[in-house]
Design an enzyme around this catalytic site. Structure first.
Site, PDB file in Angstrom:
ATOM      1  CE  LYS A   1      -9.784 -45.007  47.341  1.00 19.68           C
ATOM      2  NZ  LYS A   1      -9.658 -46.367  46.749  1.00 19.68           N
TER       3      LYS A   1
ATOM      4  CG  ASP B   1     -22.111 -50.530  36.654  1.00 17.95           C
ATOM      5  OD1 ASP B   1     -21.557 -50.038  37.654  1.00 17.95           O
ATOM      6  OD2 ASP B   1     -23.131 -50.045  36.135  1.00 17.95           O
TER       7      ASP B   1
ATOM      8  CE1 TYR C   1     -10.774 -41.428  46.216  1.00 18.86           C
ATOM      9  CE2 TYR C   1      -9.160 -40.280  47.577  1.00 18.86           C
ATOM     10  CZ  TYR C   1      -9.464 -41.276  46.656  1.00 18.86           C
ATOM     11  OH  TYR C   1      -8.481 -42.109  46.193  1.00 18.86           O
TER      12      TYR C   1
ATOM     13  CB  SER D   1      -6.520 -42.941  49.926  1.00 18.24           C
ATOM     14  OG  SER D   1      -6.185 -41.565  50.065  1.00 18.24           O
TER      15      SER D   1
END
Length: 301
Positions: free
Chosen positions: A162, A65, A158, A144
Site C-alpha cells: 500500500k 482480472d 500489505y 491505507s
C-alpha cells in the site's frame, strides 16, 4: 454535476461493491470490475444487476482480472465500446495478509504487490492513452492509513504494497496534471467490519516459520484483528469510504482534494500525511514546478 463513466477494480465486495452502488446512486454509469463473473463471482454479478433494477440506476459489471493485462485491456475496450469513454478509474483492488513477515515466501510478497501495485499500472496503461487524448479524467486511488499511520504487527506485506501504491499515485498525479487528469487518494483506516479484507486475508505458506513465532507471539495473529476492532467506534461505517469517493468524483475538476482520510480509529495517519503532503508541495515550489500540483484544463494544453 455531469454523469461520469466509472470503472472500479475489485468491486465484487467490500469497499468496491459499496462504492459502485454509491456512485450509481449518484447518477453515474458504473462498471464494477471483477474476475470470475461467470464462476465464483456470479452471485456478485446477480446482486449488482438486482440492485440496478431495484434502484433504477446504471450499475453494470465487467470481467476484469487485474493480474492479467489482456483481461484489463479487454475490460477497458468493452467499457469504451459500450459507453464511449472512461472518465474515472477507482483503483480499489487489494489483498490483505495476516502473519509474521518472515513466514511469507517471496512469491507471496510478489503476489501481494501484484494485486495492490502492479494492477494499477496495468489499468493505467490501458485507460490513460484515452484520457490523455481527451485531456480529461480522474484517477482515485484507495490507499491505507498504514502508509503514514500506525502499523500493527503481522500485516507487513500489505503495508509495504500500500505504501508503494501511494508513492506511485503521487508521481502519477504530477505527471498527468498537464493532461488535465485529476488524482485523488482516498485513505481508509482499519475497518474490521463491512468488508472482507480480514476474512479473505492471505496466510503464510511457510507454516513452520509462522509456528516458530508462536513461542513468543502466540495468539497475536487473532489478537491484532480484535485490537483494531476495539479502536473503532461501534458505529464505524465502511460505507463512509464509498460516500467519500462519491464526493471526490462529484467535485469540480481541478478542485478535488489530493488526499482524504477516512479513519474512525484515528491511527495518526491524517496528521502525518498532512505534513508529508505539505513538504511535497513545498519541494515542488523550491524546484519551480508548482504548476504540476494543479490540474490543467484543455485550454492549457
Amino acid at each position: 454535476m455531469s454523469a461520469h463513466v466509472i470503472l472500479i477494480t475489485g468491486a465484487s465486495s467490500g469497499f468496491g461493491a459499496l462504492t459502485a452502488r454509491a456512485l450509481a446512486d449518484a447518477g453515474h454509469t458504473v462498471y464494477a470490475g471483477m474476475r470470475h463473473t461467470t464462476g465464483r463471482n456470479a452471485s456478485a454479478v446477480a446482486e449488482a444487476r438486482a440492485y440496478a433494477e431495484e434502484h433504477q440506476v446504471d450499475l453494470r459489471t465487467v470481467e476484469l482480472d487485474v493480474s492479467r493485462q489482456e483481461s484489463v485491456d479487454a475490460a477497458v475496450a468493452s467499457v469504451t465500446a459500450e459507453a464511449g469513454r472512461v472518465d474515472v478509474v477507482v483503483h480499489n483492488a487489494g489483498h490483505m495478509v495476516l502473519g509474521p513477515a518472515e513466514s511469507f515466501t517471496p512469491e507471496q510478497l510478489a503476489e501481494i504487490y501484484d494485486t495492490n501495485v502492479l494492477s494499477t499500472q496495468r489499468v493505467n496503461r490501458a485507460v490513460l492513452p484515452l484520457m490523455r487524448k481527451r485531456r480529461d479524467g480522474l484517477l482515485v486511488w484507495v490507499g491505507s492509513t498504514s502508509t503514514y499511520g500506525g502499523t500493527p504487527p503481522y500485516l507487513a506485506p500489505y503495508f509495504g504494497a500500500k505504501a508503494a501504491m501511494d508513492h506511485l499515485a503521487k508521481s502519477y498525479a504530477v505527471e498527468l496534471s498537464r493532461f488535465g487528469i485529476d488524482t485523488s487518494i482516498v485513505v481508509p483506516g482499519s475497518f474490521t467490519s463491512g468488508t472482507n479484507h480480514f476474512a479473505h486475508a492471505m496466510h503464510p505458506e511457510d507454516t513452520a516459520t509462522a509456528e516458530a513465532y508462536d513461542e513468543l507471539y502466540e495468539g497475536l495473529m487473532d489478537d491484532v484483528g480484535k485490537r483494531l476492532a476495539a479502536l473503532s467506534p461501534p458505529d464505524a461505517d465502511a460505507g463512509e469510504v464509498a460516500r467519500t469517493i462519491v464526493a471526490v468524483v462529484d467535485a469540480p475538476k481541478g478542485e478535488r482534494p489530493f488526499r482524504v482520510t477516512v479513519d474512525p480509529a484515528d491511527d495518526g495517519s491524517e496528521r502525518v500525511s498532512e505534513v508529508a503532503d505539505r513538504i511535497r508541495s513545498e519541494f515542488y515550489d523550491r524546484i519551480g514546478l508548482t504548476d504540476l500540483l494543479t490540474t490543467g484544463t484543455p485550454a492549457d494544453g
